[in-house]
Scaffold this motif. Sequence first.
Motif, mmCIF file in Angstrom:
data_model
loop_
_atom_site.group_PDB
_atom_site.id
_atom_site.type_symbol
_atom_site.label_atom_id
_atom_site.label_comp_id
_atom_site.label_asym_id
_atom_site.label_seq_id
_atom_site.Cartn_x
_atom_site.Cartn_y
_atom_site.Cartn_z
ATOM 1 N N GLY A 84 0.814 -1.211 0.000
ATOM 2 C CA GLY A 84 0.000 0.000 0.000
ATOM 3 C C GLY A 84 0.844 1.256 0.000
ATOM 4 O O GLY A 84 0.517 2.241 -0.670
ATOM 5 N N ILE A 85 1.945 1.243 0.728
ATOM 6 C CA ILE A 85 2.828 2.409 0.766
ATOM 7 C C ILE A 85 3.430 2.656 -0.608
ATOM 8 O O ILE A 85 3.472 3.796 -1.088
ATOM 9 C CB ILE A 85 3.924 2.211 1.830
ATOM 10 C CG1 ILE A 85 3.303 2.285 3.217
ATOM 11 C CG2 ILE A 85 5.034 3.229 1.678
ATOM 12 C CD1 ILE A 85 4.241 1.895 4.327
ATOM 13 N N PHE A 86 3.892 1.613 -1.279
ATOM 14 C CA PHE A 86 4.495 1.799 -2.602
ATOM 15 C C PHE A 86 3.455 2.195 -3.646
ATOM 16 O O PHE A 86 3.725 3.020 -4.511
ATOM 17 C CB PHE A 86 5.236 0.535 -3.038
ATOM 18 C CG PHE A 86 6.548 0.366 -2.346
ATOM 19 C CD1 PHE A 86 7.591 1.244 -2.581
ATOM 20 C CD2 PHE A 86 6.735 -0.663 -1.446
ATOM 21 C CE1 PHE A 86 8.811 1.096 -1.944
ATOM 22 C CE2 PHE A 86 7.944 -0.815 -0.799
ATOM 23 C CZ PHE A 86 8.984 0.060 -1.040
ATOM 24 N N VAL A 87 2.266 1.639 -3.568
ATOM 25 C CA VAL A 87 1.210 1.991 -4.521
ATOM 26 C C VAL A 87 0.783 3.442 -4.316
ATOM 27 O O VAL A 87 0.597 4.190 -5.281
ATOM 28 C CB VAL A 87 0.011 1.024 -4.393
ATOM 29 C CG1 VAL A 87 -1.190 1.539 -5.144
ATOM 30 C CG2 VAL A 87 0.402 -0.355 -4.891
ATOM 31 N N LEU A 88 0.624 3.848 -3.064
ATOM 32 C CA LEU A 88 0.216 5.232 -2.772
ATOM 33 C C LEU A 88 1.255 6.226 -3.284
ATOM 34 O O LEU A 88 0.903 7.239 -3.892
ATOM 35 C CB LEU A 88 0.004 5.404 -1.274
ATOM 36 C CG LEU A 88 -0.446 6.784 -0.821
ATOM 37 C CD1 LEU A 88 -1.803 7.127 -1.430
ATOM 38 C CD2 LEU A 88 -0.512 6.856 0.693
ATOM 39 N N SER A 89 2.520 5.939 -3.073
ATOM 40 C CA SER A 89 3.554 6.860 -3.557
ATOM 41 C C SER A 89 3.584 6.902 -5.085
ATOM 42 O O SER A 89 3.827 7.961 -5.675
ATOM 43 C CB SER A 89 4.923 6.471 -3.004
ATOM 44 O OG SER A 89 5.294 5.189 -3.448
ATOM 45 N N ALA A 90 3.323 5.795 -5.739
ATOM 46 C CA ALA A 90 3.288 5.776 -7.208
ATOM 47 C C ALA A 90 2.102 6.580 -7.727
ATOM 48 O O ALA A 90 2.223 7.329 -8.710
ATOM 49 C CB ALA A 90 3.223 4.346 -7.723
ATOM 50 N N ILE A 91 0.958 6.468 -7.082
ATOM 51 C CA ILE A 91 -0.225 7.236 -7.488
ATOM 52 C C ILE A 91 0.020 8.723 -7.289
ATOM 53 O O ILE A 91 -0.294 9.538 -8.160
ATOM 54 C CB ILE A 91 -1.468 6.754 -6.709
ATOM 55 C CG1 ILE A 91 -1.859 5.357 -7.162
ATOM 56 C CG2 ILE A 91 -2.633 7.721 -6.880
ATOM 57 C CD1 ILE A 91 -2.924 4.712 -6.306
ATOM 58 N N LEU A 92 0.589 9.079 -6.147
ATOM 59 C CA LEU A 92 0.876 10.496 -5.888
ATOM 60 C C LEU A 92 1.901 11.050 -6.862
ATOM 61 O O LEU A 92 1.794 12.205 -7.294
ATOM 62 C CB LEU A 92 1.345 10.683 -4.451
ATOM 63 C CG LEU A 92 0.289 10.497 -3.379
ATOM 64 C CD1 LEU A 92 0.903 10.606 -1.993
ATOM 65 C CD2 LEU A 92 -0.831 11.496 -3.545
ATOM 66 N N ALA A 93 2.902 10.269 -7.226
ATOM 67 C CA ALA A 93 3.898 10.726 -8.187
ATOM 68 C C ALA A 93 3.262 10.952 -9.553
ATOM 69 O O ALA A 93 3.532 11.958 -10.221
ATOM 70 C CB ALA A 93 5.033 9.707 -8.290
ATOM 71 N N THR A 94 2.404 10.061 -9.982
ATOM 72 C CA THR A 94 1.716 10.216 -11.265
ATOM 73 C C THR A 94 0.809 11.445 -11.244
ATOM 74 O O THR A 94 0.780 12.229 -12.193
ATOM 75 C CB THR A 94 0.873 8.966 -11.572
ATOM 76 O OG1 THR A 94 1.723 7.827 -11.525
ATOM 77 C CG2 THR A 94 0.231 9.062 -12.930
ATOM 78 N N TYR A 95 0.097 11.631 -10.157
ATOM 79 C CA TYR A 95 -0.812 12.770 -10.030
ATOM 80 C C TYR A 95 -0.028 14.082 -10.028
ATOM 81 O O TYR A 95 -0.423 15.051 -10.677
ATOM 82 C CB TYR A 95 -1.633 12.629 -8.748
ATOM 83 C CG TYR A 95 -2.656 13.716 -8.565
ATOM 84 C CD1 TYR A 95 -3.801 13.765 -9.351
ATOM 85 C CD2 TYR A 95 -2.483 14.703 -7.595
ATOM 86 C CE1 TYR A 95 -4.744 14.755 -9.187
ATOM 87 C CE2 TYR A 95 -3.423 15.693 -7.421
ATOM 88 C CZ TYR A 95 -4.551 15.721 -8.215
ATOM 89 O OH TYR A 95 -5.476 16.711 -8.048
ATOM 90 N N SER A 96 1.098 14.123 -9.315
ATOM 91 C CA SER A 96 1.881 15.358 -9.251
ATOM 92 C C SER A 96 2.500 15.678 -10.614
ATOM 93 O O SER A 96 2.583 16.851 -10.989
ATOM 94 C CB SER A 96 2.960 15.263 -8.179
ATOM 95 O OG SER A 96 3.888 14.259 -8.505
ATOM 96 N N ILE A 97 2.907 14.693 -11.373
ATOM 97 C CA ILE A 97 3.439 14.938 -12.720
ATOM 98 C C ILE A 97 2.336 15.485 -13.616
ATOM 99 O O ILE A 97 2.555 16.415 -14.400
ATOM 100 C CB ILE A 97 4.049 13.645 -13.299
ATOM 101 C CG1 ILE A 97 5.325 13.295 -12.558
ATOM 102 C CG2 ILE A 97 4.305 13.775 -14.793
ATOM 103 C CD1 ILE A 97 5.905 11.955 -12.913
ATOM 104 N N PHE A 98 1.127 14.951 -13.483
ATOM 105 C CA PHE A 98 -0.009 15.442 -14.263
ATOM 106 C C PHE A 98 -0.307 16.900 -13.921
ATOM 107 O O PHE A 98 -0.510 17.732 -14.807
ATOM 108 C CB PHE A 98 -1.235 14.554 -13.998
ATOM 109 C CG PHE A 98 -2.476 15.015 -14.683
ATOM 110 C CD1 PHE A 98 -2.621 14.862 -16.050
ATOM 111 C CD2 PHE A 98 -3.503 15.615 -13.961
ATOM 112 C CE1 PHE A 98 -3.778 15.288 -16.693
ATOM 113 C CE2 PHE A 98 -4.649 16.041 -14.592
ATOM 114 C CZ PHE A 98 -4.788 15.888 -15.959
ATOM 115 N N ILE A 99 -0.323 17.251 -12.636
ATOM 116 C CA ILE A 99 -0.596 18.620 -12.200
ATOM 117 C C ILE A 99 0.505 19.561 -12.688
ATOM 118 O O ILE A 99 0.223 20.655 -13.206
ATOM 119 C CB ILE A 99 -0.722 18.676 -10.660
ATOM 120 C CG1 ILE A 99 -1.924 17.877 -10.202
ATOM 121 C CG2 ILE A 99 -0.799 20.117 -10.168
ATOM 122 C CD1 ILE A 99 -3.266 18.432 -10.670
#
Length: 61
Positions: A37-52
């Motif tokens: 869950g920690i690795f998945v959450l960080s991957a989702i946040l990284a993708t979202y921040s790149i999109f923003i």
Amino acid sequence: MKSSSSACPLQKEEGLNRTIRVWGLSANIVNIVVGAGIFVLSAILATYSIFILSNRITKAD
């Protein structure tokens, strides 16, 4: 005179007990789920921040 090597392979060896009990197995499953869950959450946040950030860069022009 006894030899140092065991003639009977079914004799019980003294030392560490290599068994996994219910609590150890449960703790291992919880550890795997939380770690994933920690690795998945960080991957989702990284993708979202790149999109923003990419949207902000394209809108700044």
